[in-house]
Scaffold this active site. Structure first.
Site, mmCIF file in Angstrom:
data_model
loop_
_atom_site.group_PDB
_atom_site.id
_atom_site.type_symbol
_atom_site.label_atom_id
_atom_site.label_comp_id
_atom_site.label_asym_id
_atom_site.label_seq_id
_atom_site.Cartn_x
_atom_site.Cartn_y
_atom_site.Cartn_z
ATOM 1 N N LYS A 126 0.879 -1.269 -0.058
ATOM 2 C CA LYS A 126 -0.072 0.130 -0.180
ATOM 3 C C LYS A 126 0.936 1.165 0.036
ATOM 4 O O LYS A 126 2.027 1.267 0.548
ATOM 5 C CB LYS A 126 -1.087 -0.053 1.129
ATOM 6 C CG LYS A 126 -2.022 0.775 1.097
ATOM 7 C CD LYS A 126 -3.283 0.290 0.532
ATOM 8 C CE LYS A 126 -4.484 1.355 0.150
ATOM 9 N NZ LYS A 126 -5.583 0.561 -0.424
ATOM 10 N N ASP A 166 -6.988 4.536 -4.602
ATOM 11 C CA ASP A 166 -7.426 4.362 -3.385
ATOM 12 C C ASP A 166 -8.083 5.901 -3.199
ATOM 13 O O ASP A 166 -8.324 6.663 -4.203
ATOM 14 C CB ASP A 166 -6.575 3.992 -2.537
ATOM 15 C CG ASP A 166 -7.276 3.609 -0.978
ATOM 16 O OD1 ASP A 166 -7.707 2.752 -0.901
ATOM 17 O OD2 ASP A 166 -7.115 4.364 -0.028
#
Ligand code: NDP
Length: 444
Positions: A126, A166
């Site tokens: 991430k 995201d």
């Protein structure tokens, strides 16, 4: 002291300033207790839990860019490559002022298990930055994205690490980043997913997380003898996940009566008008007040409040820790049957427990929002074979993946005598595959 408690203590001592990361580790390790206890000696000797809670590496870097006034701005960029035991690192890039290393680590940790649950060969990672795209011009967003990628491109690649969108990172940002990667590295490869359709993107990727959430919710309802038809649904968020969750829920015959953004929320008893919501949030990038202004049946409220509306199903789709214990109590009091998470960790630990203890069917994000990353992996497959599949092909694969995830997590929970505990089921099923791969690959 049990191995789980020992590792939890160690993780807490080492990461004391990262509450979201600790929350995610605690949730996972607590529910893995029966699996760990059954293999305690082996796992302890192999330091499996210490390894699985420590990222492979964390990158933190300066992102300088020039704003429209000619002023140099500096943000911080992050990429946490958490675990690549079952495939290249894969996970989104979050652009939001709240981003810090603890948030990126929690998201990366969750991603490891989520990606495992998809059944596809992708590891977990991430990244992101504390940059806020809100209120910035397209040129400023491009300047930031190019600077961010100038550093990040040294550490990623189609077989190494494949970031995606995201919060705050949509098609525009992915496009700017892809352009910069191509320019610096001089190669055209599927290094990012969520790309535009003209340059390697996959049909159905935009819809995938929201649609996938509804496919798993539908399967959950079906397995409890219910359907989506005629159900009242409350949704939080008004971004990518929320919009397509609302759309698919309505296609399934449910009525979605709420949505929200970071300043307020909408109650629309006649059902959210998805076309209008898209116009306000995707095209104009405006506030929900504009939705209310354009729609007679809608009420706008400042602050938070979607969970007080009576519903059969609640779908939190905005951000972490947005469904708190009092919200859980309200949902139970209102007769809510199911909560399925579209966002990552939107429900606090105590709220999750309350929902489960009071008979609400609860599916955690790492299972129920896995449709996004699963479709990203399908985008990677299409890029590798230099082909584009049709919308129907991708959507059918997505649906099958979500149905499989439901049955895998249901079975895993049953194997450990925790029938109906889908959180435990998701953590166990996700963990087993990663653990086996890690043990097979030796000490690394
Ligand atoms: P978007 O940026 O498209 O939308 C996020 C929505 O949540 C916006 O409506 C935003 O409001 C709201 N929001 C963001 N931060 C806050 C906050 N602190 N408080 C209240 N509201 C907030 O993001 P996505 O829809 O892509 O992501 C939503 C969630 O889903 C995140 O948890 C993400 O990690 C998760 N997720 C996303 C996937 C994807 O494919 N996109 C895949 C799997 C999980 P505003 O409009 O005011 O900014």
């Amino acid at each position: 002291m049990s191995y789980v408690d020992e590792v939890l203590e160690r993780v807490k001592a080492k990461n004391a300033s990262e509450p979201e990361f600790l929350q995610a580790v605690e949730e996972v390790l607590e529910s893995l207790r029966p699996v760990i206890e059954a293999n305690e000696e082996k796992y302890r000797k192999e330091a499996l839990l210490e390894r699985i809670t420590e990222p492979d590496r964390q990158l933190k870097f300066r992102v300088p860019w020039v704003d429209d006034k000619g002023q140099v701005q500096v943000n911080t960029g992050y990429r946490v490559q958490f675990n690549n035991s079952i495939g290249p690192y894969k996970g989104g890039l979050r652009l939001h002022p709240s981003v810090n290393i603890g948030i990126i680590k929690f998201l990366g940790f969750e991603q490891v298990f989520k990606n495992s649950l998809t059944g596809l060969p992708i590891g977990g990672g991430k990244g992101g930055s504390d940059f806020d795209p809100k209120g910035k011009s397209d040129r400023e967003v491009m300047a930031f994205c190019q600077s961010f990628m100038t550093e990040l491109c040294k550490y990623i690649g189609a077989d190494v690490d494949v970031p995606a969108g995201d919060i705050g990172t949509g098609a525009r940002e992915i496009g700017y980043m892809f352009g910069q990667y191509k320019r610096i590295r001089g190669m055209y490869e599927g290094v990012l997913t969520g790309k535009g359709l003209t340059y390697g993107g996959s049909l159905a990727r935009t819809e995938a997380t929201g649609y996938g959430l509804l496919y798993i919710t539908e399967e959950l309802m079906k397995c409890h003898g219910e359907s989506m038809e005629g159900k009242t649904v409350v949704v939080s968020g008004a971004g990518n996940v929320a919009i397509y969750a609302i759309q698919k829920a309505q296609q399934m015959g449910a009525k979605v009566v709420t949505c929200s953004d970071s300043t307020g929320w909408i109650y629309d008893p006649e059902g959210i008008d998805v076309a209008l919501l898209k116009e306000v949030k995707e095209v104009k990038r405006a506030r929900l007040t504009e939705y209310a202004a354009a729609r007679k049946s809608a009420e706008y409220h400042e602050g938070r409040g979607v969970w007080q509306i009576k519903c059969d199903i609640a779908l939190p789709c905005a951000t972490q820790n947005e469904l708190l214990i009092d919200d859980a109590k309200q949902l139970v009091a209102n007769g809510c049957k199911a909560v399925c998470e579209g966002a990552n960790m939107p429900t606090t630990l105590d709220a999750t427990k309350y929902l489960q203890d009071n008979g609400v069917w609860f599916i955690c994000g790492k299972a129920s929002n896995a449709g996004g990353v699963a479709t990203s992996a399908l985008e990677m497959s299409q890029n590798s074979e230099r082909l584009s599949w049709t919308f129907e092909e991708v959507d059918a694969k997505l649906k099958q993946i979500m149905v499989n995830i439901y049955h895998n997590i249901d079975d895993a929970a049953k194997r450990y005598n925790m029938e109906g505990n889908y959180v435990a089921g998701a953590n166990i099923a996700g963990f087993e595959k990663v653990a086996e791969a890690m043990l097979a690959q030796g000490v690394c």
